[in-house]
Write an enzyme that holds these catalytic residues in place. Structure first.
Site, mmCIF file in Angstrom:
data_model
loop_
_atom_site.group_PDB
_atom_site.id
_atom_site.type_symbol
_atom_site.label_atom_id
_atom_site.label_comp_id
_atom_site.label_asym_id
_atom_site.label_seq_id
_atom_site.Cartn_x
_atom_site.Cartn_y
_atom_site.Cartn_z
ATOM 1 N N ASP A 199 46.324 56.261 -32.901
ATOM 2 C CA ASP A 199 45.735 55.838 -34.213
ATOM 3 C C ASP A 199 45.086 54.404 -33.934
ATOM 4 O O ASP A 199 43.931 54.342 -34.558
ATOM 5 C CB ASP A 199 47.095 55.438 -34.766
ATOM 6 C CG ASP A 199 47.729 56.803 -35.295
ATOM 7 O OD1 ASP A 199 47.118 57.926 -35.312
ATOM 8 O OD2 ASP A 199 49.025 56.415 -35.607
ATOM 9 N N GLU A 200 45.387 53.681 -32.895
ATOM 10 C CA GLU A 200 44.652 52.464 -32.631
ATOM 11 C C GLU A 200 43.062 52.676 -32.074
ATOM 12 O O GLU A 200 42.249 52.304 -32.747
ATOM 13 C CB GLU A 200 45.381 51.720 -31.342
ATOM 14 C CG GLU A 200 44.608 50.390 -31.397
ATOM 15 C CD GLU A 200 45.459 49.565 -30.205
ATOM 16 O OE1 GLU A 200 44.699 48.431 -29.745
ATOM 17 O OE2 GLU A 200 46.155 50.003 -29.471
ATOM 18 N N GLY A 201 42.979 53.728 -31.645
ATOM 19 C CA GLY A 201 41.573 54.314 -31.163
ATOM 20 C C GLY A 201 40.870 54.788 -32.359
ATOM 21 O O GLY A 201 39.638 54.579 -32.566
#
Length: 512
Positions: A167-169
């Protein structure tokens, strides 16, 4: 002069038409004011709780356009004093207290009347992911502490969350393409259109504990665990995204040092990635606290290790390569390192966070070719420590590590992610785009507040303007019709009487 009966009727109709027309015009102009005058502003707050530090971002947008594109802007960026929240394991309450100063800045910026309706989020990344793996109880205590602090603020705190690496990416990918206006575009013909696939930018993020890559590959994504799918502005996107835990800058440096200690277990360590003449001492105990350091710890962890730099970039690169398992991808074209599936990179990329900070320090953010960058970093690594100190006063904290960081970025991007001499030119090393900081926080807020809609944006302001124009035309037509009817009633009989028609006289037989 006394008006005739018909003239009185005409004036009454004229007054009624004017009154009704004026009333409708007032209503239309009130609606037009909503179209043409500036709208109210809304705000959102996001804390980025990274491994090395925490940052607060305030975003704002016109209230009447939250489902359109290009309207969210960054209003404030505040770096929290002290380390990341994952460092407060012995005193969790201080993790929450550390956020107060930046939160105060945000509250001062946002009008008090809007505090209650302003959403606030905290997202924690790789530092807390590592702590959760090492000691889940300590991680829960820290999350509870920051939640207590933030829930006492007057804004609408939505909770603290541990972000998954994927999700961060993905949120970083949304952020960069949103800031660049590449998710949707407004055409000259007045229609919302999807930009060509080639204009979508990839995201390269290097944090303290992890690194992320996200982009739209040319072919299908063969590993579903690395795929993120979105429907944004009525268009579907499928991107490749992966987070490599323990490959962030700080954890790389710790793993690098641990590997060198293991290969040369002596009280004096000659470090090839530090400048010649550099010397420091440290305790080995702190080195082996990280879950990323998996080498065998020496028996006597209490001993202090003396480190001397040798300024040998060739040996430094060899040591850095030991951090990767490139052999696991041998014979596999679509593979990065450590056996992780990755399609070939393609398209433009924006590299931010520590990618940018390191290359900005080395003056390598101007699109230099790969060979020039490599030569520049090698030359920097070979400078004596005294010369480096004299050249960069006031930067003592990170100065000893820029050599290792620069060579690590080269290894990661070139040998790890697979950027070649030809594709290297597609990488932009940037901190900001479109007036906002590049990172995952904007994409995260847009996702949680639903401000990047799944459906195509309605042309709200254009439609309202058309309604206004049509309303004005309708009122004008109505006035003309009423006045015309009244004029016929008043003047037509008089004209007919003068010509003899309708007056009881006979027409002239010798007429024209």
């Amino acid at each position: 002069m006394r008006l005739s009966r018909k003239e009185q009727v005409f004036m009454a109709l004229l007054g009624a038409a004017a009154a009704s027309g004026l009333s409708v015009l007032i209503l239309i102009l009130v609606e037009a004011t909503n179209v043409l005058l500036p709208a109210d502003t809304k705000f959102g707050i996001v804390f980025d709780a990274g491994s090395s530090h925490t940052a607060l971002f305030v975003y704002r947008w016109p209230a009447d356009k939250q489902n359109n594109t290009g309207v969210v802007s960054q209003a404030l960026a505040c770096r929290v004093e002290g380390p990341g929240i994952s460092s407060y394991t012995s005193e969790p309450a201080q993790a929450g207290e550390s956020l107060q100063a930046c939160l105060g800045e945000a509250l001062a910026l946002i009008p008090q009347a809007q505090h209650r309706e302003t959403p606030m989020f905290l997202g924690a990344t790789a530092g807390m992911r590592l702590l959760s793996r090492k000691n889940s109880s300590q991680a829960r205590d820290i999350f509870a502490a920051v939640s207590r602090t933030l829930s006492q603020s007057p804004v609408d705190f939505q909770g603290a969350e541990l972000l998954a690496g994927r999700d961060e990416g993905a949120f970083g990918w949304i952020t960069i393409n949103y800031l660049l206006g590449r998710l949707v575009q407004y055409s000259f013909s007045g229609e919302w259109i999807r930009p060509p696939e080639g204009v979508l930018a990839g995201a390269l993020d290097l944090g303290g504990a992890s690194t992320q890559i996200a982009f739209t590959p040319e072919g299908p994504i063969l590993d579903e665990s690395t795929q993120a799918s979105f429907r944004l502005y009525g268009y579907s996107h499928s991107i490749y995204t992966h987070s490599h835990l323990c490959f962030g800058r700080d954890q790389m440096l710790a793993r690098l040092l641990a590997g060198l200690v293991q290969s040369s277990p002596a009280a004096l360590l000659r470090h090839p990635c530090h400048h010649s003449g550099y010397r420091t001492t440290l305790s080995l105990a702190a080195l082996y606290e990280s879950p990323c350091v998996q080498t065998t710890a020496p028996r006597n962890l209490t001993q202090e290790l003396t480190i001397e730099g040798t300024g040998n970039p060739g040996a430094c690169v060899s040591a850095i390569r030991q951090l990767f398992n490139f052999s696991s991808c041998r014979g596999r074209e679509e593979c990065a390192f450590n056996g992780v599936y990755q399609p070939p990179v393609q398209g433009q990329f924006y590299a931010f966070s520590n990618f940018y900070y390191t290359f900005h320090f080395l003056n390598l953010t101007s699109g230099q070719p790969l060979g020039t960058i490599n030569a520049t970093i090698w030359e920097f690594c070979q400078r004596p420590w005294k010369l480096v100190q004299a050249s960069y006063p006031g930067q003592q904290r990170w100065l000893p590590d820029y050599c290792a960081s620069g060579l690590y970025i080269l290894t990661l991007l070139h040998e790890g992610y697979g950027f070649s001499e030809a594709t290297w030119a597609s990488i932009e090393f940037r901190k900001q785009a479109g007036g906002g900081d590049i990172g995952w926080t904007l994409g995260y807020m847009l996702n949680l507040t639903g401000m990047v809609p799944a459906r195509a944006p309605a042309e709200g302001r254009a439609q309202s303007l058309l309604v206004w124009v049509a309303g004005v035309a309708l009122v004008a037509l109505m006035l003309v019709t009423i006045l015309g009817a009244a004029g016929v009633q008043l003047f037509w009989p008089r004209k007919a009487g003068r010509s003899g028609l309708g007056s009881g006289s006979r027409p002239d037989p010798a007429g024209p």
